[in-house]
Design an enzyme around this catalytic site. Sequence first.
Site, short mmCIF file in Angstrom:
data_model
loop_
_atom_site.label_atom_id
_atom_site.label_comp_id
_atom_site.label_asym_id
_atom_site.label_seq_id
_atom_site.Cartn_x
_atom_site.Cartn_y
_atom_site.Cartn_z
N HIS A 1 0.89 -1.17 0.00
CA HIS A 1 0.00 0.00 0.00
C HIS A 1 0.92 1.22 0.00
O HIS A 1 1.99 1.19 0.62
CB HIS A 1 -0.83 0.11 1.28
CG HIS A 1 -1.71 -1.05 1.60
ND1 HIS A 1 -1.26 -2.19 2.20
CD2 HIS A 1 -3.05 -1.22 1.42
CE1 HIS A 1 -2.27 -3.02 2.39
NE2 HIS A 1 -3.37 -2.46 1.92
N ASP B 1 2.29 2.00 3.36
CA ASP B 1 3.23 1.06 4.00
C ASP B 1 4.66 1.52 3.81
O ASP B 1 5.51 1.30 4.66
CB ASP B 1 3.19 -0.34 3.35
CG ASP B 1 1.82 -0.96 3.32
OD1 ASP B 1 1.01 -0.61 4.18
OD2 ASP B 1 1.58 -1.82 2.44
N HIS C 1 -10.67 -13.97 3.77
CA HIS C 1 -11.89 -13.22 3.46
C HIS C 1 -13.00 -14.17 3.02
O HIS C 1 -14.17 -13.95 3.31
CB HIS C 1 -11.63 -12.18 2.37
CG HIS C 1 -10.63 -11.15 2.76
ND1 HIS C 1 -10.27 -10.11 1.92
CD2 HIS C 1 -9.91 -10.97 3.88
CE1 HIS C 1 -9.37 -9.34 2.53
NE2 HIS C 1 -9.14 -9.86 3.72
C1 XLS Z 1 -7.33 -6.38 4.41
C2 XLS Z 1 -6.88 -6.66 3.06
C3 XLS Z 1 -5.82 -5.71 2.52
C4 XLS Z 1 -5.71 -5.83 1.03
C5 XLS Z 1 -4.98 -4.72 0.38
O1 XLS Z 1 -8.00 -7.18 5.04
O2 XLS Z 1 -6.48 -7.99 3.01
O3 XLS Z 1 -4.60 -5.90 3.15
O4 XLS Z 1 -5.11 -7.05 0.64
O5 XLS Z 1 -5.51 -3.49 0.71
CA CA Z 2 -5.63 -9.10 1.30
CA CA Z 3 -6.94 -10.01 5.29
#
Ligand code: XLS
Ligand code: CA
Ligand code: CA
Length: 435
Positions: free
Chosen positions: A99, A102, A269
């Site tokens: 990101h 980061d 997720h």
């Molecule tokens: C957060 C996400 C994030 C994405 C990129 O849960 O996994 O890290 O991969 O923004």
């Molecule tokens: Ca991710």
């Molecule tokens: Ca994640």
Amino acid sequence: MSYFANVGKIQFEGKQSDNPLAFKHYNPDEIVLGKRMEDYLRFACAYWHTFTGEGADPFGVGTAVRPWSGASGIDLAKKRVEASFEFYEKLGIPYFCFHDRDIAPEGATLRETNRILDEIVSMIKDYMKTSNVKLLWNTANMFTNPRFVHGAATSNNAEVFAYAAAQVKKGLEVGKELGSENYVFWGGREGYETLLNTDLKLELDNLARFFHMAINYAKEIGYTGQFLIEPKPKEPSKHQYDFDAATTIAFLQSYGLKDHFKLNIEANHATLAGHTFEHELRVSRINGMLGSIDANQGDLLLGWDTDEFPTDLYAVTLAMYEIVENGGLGSGGVNFDAKVRRTSFEPEDLFYAHIAGMDTFARGLKTVAKLKEDGFFEKIVDDRYASFKSGIGLDIVNGKADFKSLQAYIIDKDNIVNRSGRLELIKGALNEYIF
Ligand code: XLS
Ligand code: CA
Ligand code: CA
């Protein structure tokens, strides 16, 4: 200066090796299913977990002992870049992802923030010139700063929408500069808490407007990386707009965006959405939308995104099957969006964790090669759906049947015979491949 002086180059030593700093299964040059393992798997390191994160949780500060700890501001950012390239090269990982926030700290205005970012980007670019490591994807962090409290492209505040647009504009320029092969949009705070104060239609329309603007700008500047959307439910907002693969695909289709995107599917997720990883991969694949993966695993006893390193051979094998059936991941890859546990705080743990993940995926790939060779799933599925290969079933599939012809066919049949799904037989046989 060396940040990981105790660790040398990680080599493939094979299954019999007892060296914890060696690969037992990941052998980059080995040909599996017609391709070098390295080219099939396209592993990436997630900058945020490995170099930015410090192991804080809601109950305590970071525990991580890092060779760059103690520095701050731009100095810290530079040390992290130096350490990151040493890490990639020692590990032999071909890609990284980040990101914007980061890699570099924010300034008082976006102009100032971009200036600081440019300084770090040019440093990264120099490192990339002398190493083989490439940028799999970059993205914008539009969720940490308080300005994004109500979302970014779905905020009720048009100035925040403008800020987000300018931030992604810069992200695309950085992607072009560093040759990122993909650009990721994870929803972050794009979602809502309650309909009591939410214009759902306007928020979704605005999100689509935002994506159209991103497509147009990428075209304008000649950025050719693949756009990826990363679905996630529940976190951070209660109703995340990109809940899962099916929801995201429907959104893209409704707004004429489908041809411009693929999906980046994350294991943790998927499970938060109440799906398996392989379900999300399959839904993406059959819609021609599987672009890349975020490799990690959740804890099924915990209801949040724990981002553990993937070591579950069973789940990874089924995921690799989807990737193989997809013909690989194209410009995507296997990004370890995973963090060492708070209790694994030593720098060496970063190596052990990636080695475990890379070996697990290498084993998954090799197991899938054997499954494919034997036509394991193909035979099961062909047999189970055999009724659609001839007779009335073939008529249905070929569009030759209608309600009237089907009624005529079935109305006087006095017995319909079903066959067992043989699930336990299948699971037992699958274990023989995996373990
Ligand atoms: C957060 C996400 C994030 C994405 C990129 O849960 O996994 O890290 O991969 O923004
Ligand atoms: Ca991710
Ligand atoms: Ca994640």
